[in-house]
Write an enzyme that holds these catalytic residues in place. Structure first.
Site, PDB file in Angstrom:
ATOM      1  N   GLY A 135       0.985  -1.195  -0.111  1.00 38.94           N
ATOM      2  CA  GLY A 135       0.057  -0.070   0.160  1.00 38.94           C
ATOM      3  C   GLY A 135       0.959   1.335   0.003  1.00 38.94           C
ATOM      4  O   GLY A 135       1.876   1.389   0.781  1.00 38.94           O
ATOM      5  N   ARG A 159       1.371  -5.863  -4.901  1.00 34.40           N
ATOM      6  CA  ARG A 159       1.578  -6.711  -3.847  1.00 34.40           C
ATOM      7  C   ARG A 159       1.864  -8.244  -4.107  1.00 34.40           C
ATOM      8  O   ARG A 159       1.611  -9.069  -3.448  1.00 34.40           O
ATOM      9  CB  ARG A 159       0.224  -6.784  -3.073  1.00 34.40           C
ATOM     10  CG  ARG A 159      -0.354  -5.531  -2.369  1.00 34.40           C
ATOM     11  CD  ARG A 159      -1.492  -5.890  -1.631  1.00 34.40           C
ATOM     12  NE  ARG A 159      -2.030  -4.705  -0.773  1.00 34.40           N
ATOM     13  CZ  ARG A 159      -1.466  -4.109   0.335  1.00 34.40           C
ATOM     14  NH1 ARG A 159      -0.579  -4.222   0.789  1.00 34.40           N
ATOM     15  NH2 ARG A 159      -2.083  -2.823   0.612  1.00 34.40           N
ATOM     16  N   ASP A 199       4.993  -7.639   5.285  1.00 31.42           N
ATOM     17  CA  ASP A 199       5.148  -8.820   4.201  1.00 31.42           C
ATOM     18  C   ASP A 199       5.926  -8.420   3.059  1.00 31.42           C
ATOM     19  O   ASP A 199       6.727  -9.520   2.834  1.00 31.42           O
ATOM     20  CB  ASP A 199       3.651  -8.664   3.375  1.00 31.42           C
ATOM     21  CG  ASP A 199       2.452  -9.598   4.531  1.00 31.42           C
ATOM     22  OD1 ASP A 199       2.867 -10.231   5.417  1.00 31.42           O
ATOM     23  OD2 ASP A 199       1.480  -8.951   4.574  1.00 31.42           O
ATOM     24  N   LYS A 249       8.429   0.640   5.484  1.00 30.90           N
ATOM     25  CA  LYS A 249       7.191   1.516   4.974  1.00 30.90           C
ATOM     26  C   LYS A 249       5.833   0.774   5.355  1.00 30.90           C
ATOM     27  O   LYS A 249       5.691  -0.502   5.506  1.00 30.90           O
ATOM     28  CB  LYS A 249       7.089   1.568   3.529  1.00 30.90           C
ATOM     29  CG  LYS A 249       6.044   1.907   2.873  1.00 30.90           C
ATOM     30  CD  LYS A 249       5.178   1.130   1.917  1.00 30.90           C
ATOM     31  CE  LYS A 249       4.301  -0.012   2.462  1.00 30.90           C
ATOM     32  NZ  LYS A 249       3.531  -0.695   1.722  1.00 30.90           N
ATOM     33  N   THR A 250       4.844   1.831   5.907  1.00 31.01           N
ATOM     34  CA  THR A 250       3.545   1.322   5.903  1.00 31.01           C
ATOM     35  C   THR A 250       2.639   2.304   6.691  1.00 31.01           C
ATOM     36  O   THR A 250       3.141   2.660   7.901  1.00 31.01           O
ATOM     37  CB  THR A 250       3.009   0.187   6.726  1.00 31.01           C
ATOM     38  OG1 THR A 250       1.686  -0.068   6.796  1.00 31.01           O
ATOM     39  CG2 THR A 250       3.808  -0.248   7.970  1.00 31.01           C
ATOM     40  N   ASP A 258       0.430   1.919   8.516  1.00 30.71           N
ATOM     41  CA  ASP A 258      -0.264   1.184   9.569  1.00 30.71           C
ATOM     42  C   ASP A 258       0.318   1.133  10.907  1.00 30.71           C
ATOM     43  O   ASP A 258       0.023   0.957  11.917  1.00 30.71           O
ATOM     44  CB  ASP A 258      -0.320  -0.593   9.222  1.00 30.71           C
ATOM     45  CG  ASP A 258      -1.189  -0.549   7.946  1.00 30.71           C
ATOM     46  OD1 ASP A 258      -2.139   0.368   7.452  1.00 30.71           O
ATOM     47  OD2 ASP A 258      -1.410  -1.693   7.380  1.00 30.71           O
ATOM     48  N   GLU A 317     -10.051  -0.300  11.420  1.00 30.35           N
ATOM     49  CA  GLU A 317     -10.505  -1.410  10.412  1.00 30.35           C
ATOM     50  C   GLU A 317     -10.393  -2.899  10.737  1.00 30.35           C
ATOM     51  O   GLU A 317     -11.323  -3.713  10.204  1.00 30.35           O
ATOM     52  CB  GLU A 317     -10.034  -1.146   8.921  1.00 30.35           C
ATOM     53  CG  GLU A 317      -8.504  -1.348   8.894  1.00 30.35           C
ATOM     54  CD  GLU A 317      -7.989  -1.326   7.290  1.00 30.35           C
ATOM     55  OE1 GLU A 317      -8.716  -0.791   6.493  1.00 30.35           O
ATOM     56  OE2 GLU A 317      -6.847  -1.743   7.210  1.00 30.35           O
ATOM     57  N   ARG A 370      -3.054   8.281   2.504  1.00 31.58           N
ATOM     58  CA  ARG A 370      -1.707   7.192   1.911  1.00 31.58           C
ATOM     59  C   ARG A 370      -0.822   7.982   1.027  1.00 31.58           C
ATOM     60  O   ARG A 370       0.272   7.518   0.753  1.00 31.58           O
ATOM     61  CB  ARG A 370      -2.396   6.105   1.356  1.00 31.58           C
ATOM     62  CG  ARG A 370      -3.144   5.265   2.314  1.00 31.58           C
ATOM     63  CD  ARG A 370      -3.074   3.802   2.000  1.00 31.58           C
ATOM     64  NE  ARG A 370      -3.529   3.300   0.286  1.00 31.58           N
ATOM     65  CZ  ARG A 370      -3.540   2.181   0.014  1.00 31.58           C
ATOM     66  NH1 ARG A 370      -3.556   1.248   0.728  1.00 31.58           N
ATOM     67  NH2 ARG A 370      -3.852   2.138  -1.192  1.00 31.58           N
TER      68      ARG A 370
HETATM   69  P1  FBP Z   1       0.571  -2.184   3.678  1.00 30.69           P
HETATM   70  O1  FBP Z   1       1.474  -0.851   3.909  1.00 30.69           O
HETATM   71  O2  FBP Z   1       0.824  -3.200   4.852  1.00 30.69           O
HETATM   72  O3  FBP Z   1       0.757  -2.576   2.237  1.00 30.69           O
HETATM   73  O4  FBP Z   1      -0.983  -1.693   3.981  1.00 30.69           O
HETATM   74  C1  FBP Z   1      -1.256  -0.572   3.994  1.00 30.69           C
HETATM   75  C2  FBP Z   1      -3.014  -0.390   3.982  1.00 30.69           C
HETATM   76  O5  FBP Z   1      -3.353   0.710   3.613  1.00 30.69           O
HETATM   77  C3  FBP Z   1      -3.778  -1.010   4.988  1.00 30.69           C
HETATM   78  O6  FBP Z   1      -3.998   0.053   6.034  1.00 30.69           O
HETATM   79  C4  FBP Z   1      -5.088  -1.428   4.158  1.00 30.69           C
HETATM   80  O7  FBP Z   1      -5.810  -2.401   4.968  1.00 30.69           O
HETATM   81  C5  FBP Z   1      -4.686  -1.935   3.049  1.00 30.69           C
HETATM   82  O8  FBP Z   1      -3.342  -1.382   2.760  1.00 30.69           O
HETATM   83  C6  FBP Z   1      -5.416  -1.768   1.958  1.00 30.69           C
HETATM   84  O9  FBP Z   1      -4.833  -2.278   0.828  1.00 30.69           O
HETATM   85  P2  FBP Z   1      -5.402  -1.911  -0.805  1.00 30.69           P
HETATM   86  O10 FBP Z   1      -4.370  -0.937  -1.173  1.00 30.69           O
HETATM   87  O11 FBP Z   1      -4.784  -3.316  -1.520  1.00 30.69           O
HETATM   88  O12 FBP Z   1      -6.761  -1.724  -0.701  1.00 30.69           O
END
Ligand code: FBP
Length: 553
Positions: free
Chosen positions: A81, A145, A176, A202-203, A205, A311, A428
């Site tokens: 993400g 991903r 991951d 990075k994240t 979260d 979430e 994001r």
């Molecule tokens: P990562 O940084 O772990 O890839 O996830 C960030 C995130 O924004 C999470 O908060 C959210 O659940 C997920 O990606 C949403 O995924 P996508 O962008 O595939 O809809």
């Protein structure tokens, strides 16, 4: 594309580096500590990573230069993400590479790890990088991903590395993606591919952290963006006095984002999934937490409020946790039958039939939308896509039902009208805050130093982040040190351990100390928009989480 005035202005922002890197690489010396162990499952991980396991922690100190000055070709990948600051990691890596040797080259692999497997790449020169300095997003090369897991994918990655003569690949990603980085580092060593692999944390979260990684990049900007929006909604709620706003916040399993936003904004209720699990609360008990605030405020004439919902909440409610684990196993072990059922209705019917006992009772009692959302595809790493489960709507439905029964018994006389929101994508790709702009550039530069010192299987690390950048320190942490074994797609897999909210930690304790008053009174706090220019106390302030975790005063 026409540039906004802010975009133009941000190009001239010069990110601040930790002192050890600010003097250039001539005075950076890399020192190595003793061997390390993984956080758990040491025997399993030692045998899965015979080449990378147990490497020492690397620290950068001012001294005699240990970096190779040879011309390097480095590949870079943005993975998972989006998170604000990704472009600055690439810029920092590029600046380091050029400081090491002006002939060095940076190659961007497009669309995430799949770009390395499929060899879709673009050379990143100063002109390309300049366009993206201090901007949000991952659009310079895109993200994806893909999990590199099959022998064919590993072999294709090695072929790409050999074809481009890569000395290193830098993978900018979350838990991951950095697991991918560790697996790739191990594979390259095993196959004698002369290419190191370095990760960057990075994240948004905030769940990729530990003693050495104090924060993942993007958390600062994303939470500040959500906090601005939540503050605005709080003001609207207090002005209109007629709505209860249910706001689901991204963050995957961990509630770091919800907790940080609660500390910033003081909403009436903020649910913390980790606490729900620790207390073994049922959905009805979580509903009760919300309803008691609604009833108490209503008795004071305030039929409005703001509620934050992480979430990943339902993954932490014990009955749901069991249900989700059983669904995961079912979708893995009877995947063919599951996929053969065409359409949502048939799949829901298949699952309802295949589940047993309490899980079946719970699943069949859920609203149709939630039933459908719970059986959507897992992501390539086997995670439930919690961002697609409308927990905020589930909570509104549960609250409406409970309030109706309280009304019938005469213990609630108020009016209840709800609005639902989901804040995730909005934060994001924001322009990185000064903190993230600085931190990311530093992480990229530090990744270069790891590469130039021939280290592989490391995560770039910049620490002491609650202090100004003039006190930051840099180095690298072996990826295997952060790993454990987890159940994914019906099998035990090595993965980087997620950091969940620590209920004994200072951020949660600060929140717990104020929440009873917030539930009843209107104590909203309005953080406002991220500021880039002005006093450092406004522009460079780190998150409350970082300050509480790392600063005693
Ligand atoms: P990562 O940084 O772990 O890839 O996830 C960030 C995130 O924004 C999470 O908060 C959210 O659940 C997920 O990606 C949403 O995924 P996508 O962008 O595939 O809809």
């Amino acid at each position: 594309m026409e540039r906004s005035p802010l975009q133009e202005a941000r190009y001239s922002y010069a990110p601040k580096l930790p002192p050890v890197l600010a003097g250039g690489i001539d005075s950076v010396s890399v020192t190595l500590g003793g061997s390390t162990e993984s956080v758990a499952d040491q025997d399993a991980l030692r045998s899965l990573f015979p080449h990378c396991y147990g490497e020492p922690i690397a620290e950068f100190v001012t001294g005699q230069c240990t970096s190779s000055r040879k011309k390097l070709t480095v590949g870079v990948i943005l993975s998972g993400g989006q998170a604000p600051g990704g472009h600055n990691v690439i810029a920092g890596l590029f600046d380091g590479l050029k400081a090491g040797n002006t002939e060095s080259r940076l190659i961007g692999f497009k669309g995430g790890p799949g770009g390395l497997v499929d060899d879709t790449s673009v050379e990143l020169d100063e002109k390309a990088i300049a366009e993206y300095r201090n901007t949000g997003g991952f659009d310079i090369i895109g993200s994806g991903r893909t999990k590199i897991e099959t022998p064919e994918q590993f072999a294709a990655s090695a072929a790409t590395a050999r074809k481009h003569g890569l000395d290193a690949v830098v993978i900018i990603g979350g838990d991951d993606s950095n697991t991918n980085a560790a697996l790739l580092a191990e594979y390259f060593l095993e196959q004698n591919v002369p290419c190191s692999v370095t990760g960057v944390p990075k994240t948004i979260d905030g769940d990729l952290k530990n003693e050495y990684i104090e924060a993942s990049f993007g958390f600062d900007t994303a939470t500040k963006t959500y906090a601005e929006l939540i503050g605005n909604i709080e003001r609207d709620a207090a002005s209109a006095r007629k709505y209860w706003h249910f706001i689901k916040l991204m963050g995957r399993s961990a509630s770091h984002i919800a907790l940080e936003c609660a500390l910033q904004c003081r909403p009436n209720v903020a649910l913390i999934s980790e606490e729900v699990e620790a207390k073994g609360q049922t959905l009805a008990q979580v509903t009760e937490t919300i309803c008691s605030s609604i009833v108490a405020r209503s008795a004071r004439g305030m039929n409005f409020g703001v509620i934050l919902i992480p979430e990943g909440l339902i993954e932490f409610i014990p009955d749901f946790k069991t249900l989700i684990a059983e669904l995961n196993e079912l979708m893995a072990s009877r995947g063919d039958e599951f996929k053969a059922a065409t359409g949502d209705e048939a799949r829901v019917a298949f699952v309802s039939e295949a589940l047993a006992g309490d899980s079946r009772t719970l699943y069949t009692s859920l609203p149709a939308d939630i039933q459908r959302q719970l059986i959507m595809d897992r992501d390539p790493h086997g995670n439930v896509q919690v961002s697609r489960i409308e927990t905020e709507k589930l909570m509104i439905a549960m609250v409406e039902k409970r309030l109706a029964s309280l009304k019938a018994s005469g213990s609630y006389k108020g009016s209840f009208s709800a609005q639902n929101h989901f804040f995730g994508y909005e934060g994001r790709c924001a322009f990185p805050s000064n903190f993230d702009a600085d931190y990311c550039h530093s992480l990229g530069y530090a990744a270069f130093v790891l590469v130039a010192n021939g280290l592989t299987g490391y995560l770039s690390s910049v620490r002491n982040l609650s202090k100004p950048s003039s006190a930051w320190i840099a180095g690298g942490i072996p990826l295997t040190m952060m790993m454990n074994m987890e159940r994914r797609h019906g099998a035990d897999k090595p993965v980087i351990k997620k950091a969940l909210v620590d209920l004994a930690g200072a951020p949660f304790r600060a929140f717990a100390a104020m929440r009873d008053s917030c539930a009843v009174e209107t104590l909203y706090r309005f953080p406002g928009a991220i500021q880039y220019y002005g006093p450092a106390s406004v522009c460079d302030r780190p998150t409350e989480t970082l300050l509480l975790e790392h600063q005693s005063s």
